[in-house]
Design a protein around this motif. Structure first.
Motif, PDB file in Angstrom:
ATOM      1  N   ALA A  53       0.834  -1.206   0.000  1.00  0.00           N
ATOM      2  CA  ALA A  53       0.000   0.000   0.000  1.00  0.00           C
ATOM      3  C   ALA A  53       0.867   1.254   0.000  1.00  0.00           C
ATOM      4  O   ALA A  53       0.573   2.230  -0.704  1.00  0.00           O
ATOM      5  N   GLU A  54       1.949   1.245   0.780  1.00  0.00           N
ATOM      6  CA  GLU A  54       2.861   2.387   0.816  1.00  0.00           C
ATOM      7  C   GLU A  54       3.492   2.627  -0.551  1.00  0.00           C
ATOM      8  O   GLU A  54       3.601   3.771  -1.017  1.00  0.00           O
ATOM      9  N   ARG A  96       2.374   1.722  -3.505  1.00  0.00           N
ATOM     10  CA  ARG A  96       1.388   2.178  -4.483  1.00  0.00           C
ATOM     11  C   ARG A  96       1.170   3.684  -4.381  1.00  0.00           C
ATOM     12  O   ARG A  96       1.015   4.381  -5.398  1.00  0.00           O
ATOM     13  N   THR A  97       1.157   4.197  -3.157  1.00  0.00           N
ATOM     14  CA  THR A  97       1.038   5.646  -2.966  1.00  0.00           C
ATOM     15  C   THR A  97       2.259   6.364  -3.536  1.00  0.00           C
ATOM     16  O   THR A  97       2.146   7.397  -4.202  1.00  0.00           O
ATOM     17  N   LEU A  98       3.431   5.798  -3.277  1.00  0.00           N
ATOM     18  CA  LEU A  98       4.680   6.368  -3.794  1.00  0.00           C
ATOM     19  C   LEU A  98       4.681   6.381  -5.320  1.00  0.00           C
ATOM     20  O   LEU A  98       5.049   7.376  -5.952  1.00  0.00           O
ATOM     21  N   ALA A 143       2.096   6.371  -7.332  1.00  0.00           N
ATOM     22  CA  ALA A 143       1.125   7.339  -7.846  1.00  0.00           C
ATOM     23  C   ALA A 143       1.707   8.752  -7.850  1.00  0.00           C
ATOM     24  O   ALA A 143       1.495   9.530  -8.791  1.00  0.00           O
ATOM     25  N   LEU A 144       2.468   9.079  -6.800  1.00  0.00           N
ATOM     26  CA  LEU A 144       3.086  10.400  -6.708  1.00  0.00           C
ATOM     27  C   LEU A 144       4.086  10.620  -7.839  1.00  0.00           C
ATOM     28  O   LEU A 144       4.069  11.672  -8.510  1.00  0.00           O
ATOM     29  N   TYR A 145       4.943   9.632  -8.090  1.00  0.00           N
ATOM     30  CA  TYR A 145       5.975   9.805  -9.112  1.00  0.00           C
ATOM     31  C   TYR A 145       5.423   9.629 -10.524  1.00  0.00           C
ATOM     32  O   TYR A 145       6.005  10.150 -11.481  1.00  0.00           O
ATOM     33  N   GLU A 149       2.654  10.983 -11.448  1.00  0.00           N
ATOM     34  CA  GLU A 149       2.208  12.342 -11.746  1.00  0.00           C
ATOM     35  C   GLU A 149       3.401  13.239 -12.064  1.00  0.00           C
ATOM     36  O   GLU A 149       3.352  14.070 -12.986  1.00  0.00           O
ATOM     37  N   ARG A 188      10.250   5.337   3.367  1.00  0.00           N
ATOM     38  CA  ARG A 188       9.825   6.284   2.330  1.00  0.00           C
ATOM     39  C   ARG A 188      10.929   7.288   2.041  1.00  0.00           C
ATOM     40  O   ARG A 188      11.165   7.658   0.890  1.00  0.00           O
ATOM     41  N   HIS A 207      12.406   7.965  -1.534  1.00  0.00           N
ATOM     42  CA  HIS A 207      12.265   9.317  -2.097  1.00  0.00           C
ATOM     43  C   HIS A 207      13.626   9.868  -2.526  1.00  0.00           C
ATOM     44  O   HIS A 207      13.738  10.538  -3.554  1.00  0.00           O
TER      45      HIS A 207
END
Length: 220
Positions: free
Chosen positions: A101-102, A104-106, A108-110, A112, A141, A145
């Protein structure tokens, strides 16, 4: 007698160096904390004024202030982390969380960020339907990042690729890109604090050279 006196002088010199290092670490930590407080205030007020501003030119200038302030806050945070690492006060807060889940969020951010920059972001999460682990999610994270941020920063065309996989009890993360890469003579030094490659040093706005140092120490 000469040997004993030499030993005593070396011990005194070592103690002085240790004290100076401790003072430096405390100073860095204190100043980092002191700088973060007004910076948060500046950013908060800037975002508030943005919501109340309808003039396009003024809004553009406010966004530049916010961008510069955010960048400065990141630099202060890097200095604070470096101070904690050097003083041995960096603590990990371990708890159970769903790694998939973490990530997938990461992703989605990259994704974009890739769309805005006009490059391809290829990702492959080979972790099954869920992957619960015990770790410090925030620090994990931070490491990812740093790696992905570098890849996007220096890739002007082509793609950035991110892969996460599991081999037994080992989790493996891979980041690659079609940027200029790192010259062979710089490879031995890329994890040294405040060290930048000749290419990135010519562009000081790219950072302080602390990102990979912090990522390495967190991984250790």
């Amino acid at each position: 007698d000469v040997a004993a006196e030499s030993k005593r002088q070396l011990e005194v010199a070592l103690l002085q160096v240790q004290r100076q290092s401790a003072v430096k670490d405390v100073f860095l930590g204190t100043m980092s904390h002191e700088l973060r407080t007004p910076l948060h205030g500046i950013l908060g007020l800037t975002r508030l004024v943005q919501r109340q501003t309808h003039d396009a030119e003024s809004l553009g200038r406010l966004k530049l202030i916010e961008s510069s302030g955010t960048h400065l806050l990141e630099l202060v945070g890097a200095l604070l982390d470096t101070s904690r690492i050097q003083s041995g006060h960096l603590e990990l807060h371990v708890a159970a969380f769903d790694l998939l889940a973490e990530l997938r969020t990461l992703v989605a951010l990259y994704a974009e960020r890739a769309r805005e920059k006009g490059i391809v972001f290829d990702h492959d999460l080979q972790l099954g339907e869920a992957c619960w682990i015990d770790a410090d999610a925030a620090r994990l994270r931070q490491v990812l990042h740093n790696l992905l941020g570098n890849a996007f920063k220096f890739t002007q065309r082509g793609l950035v690729r991110f892969k996460a996989s599991r081999e037994g009890d080992v989790l493996k993360f891979e980041v690659s890109d079609t940027g200029p890469g790192i010259a062979a003579q710089d490879l031995p030094f890329i994890f040294e604090a405040f060290r930048q490659t000749a290419d990135s040093a010519a562009r000081p706005q790219e950072g302080t050279g602390l990102g990979l140092t912090i990522a390495l120490e967190l991984a250790r």
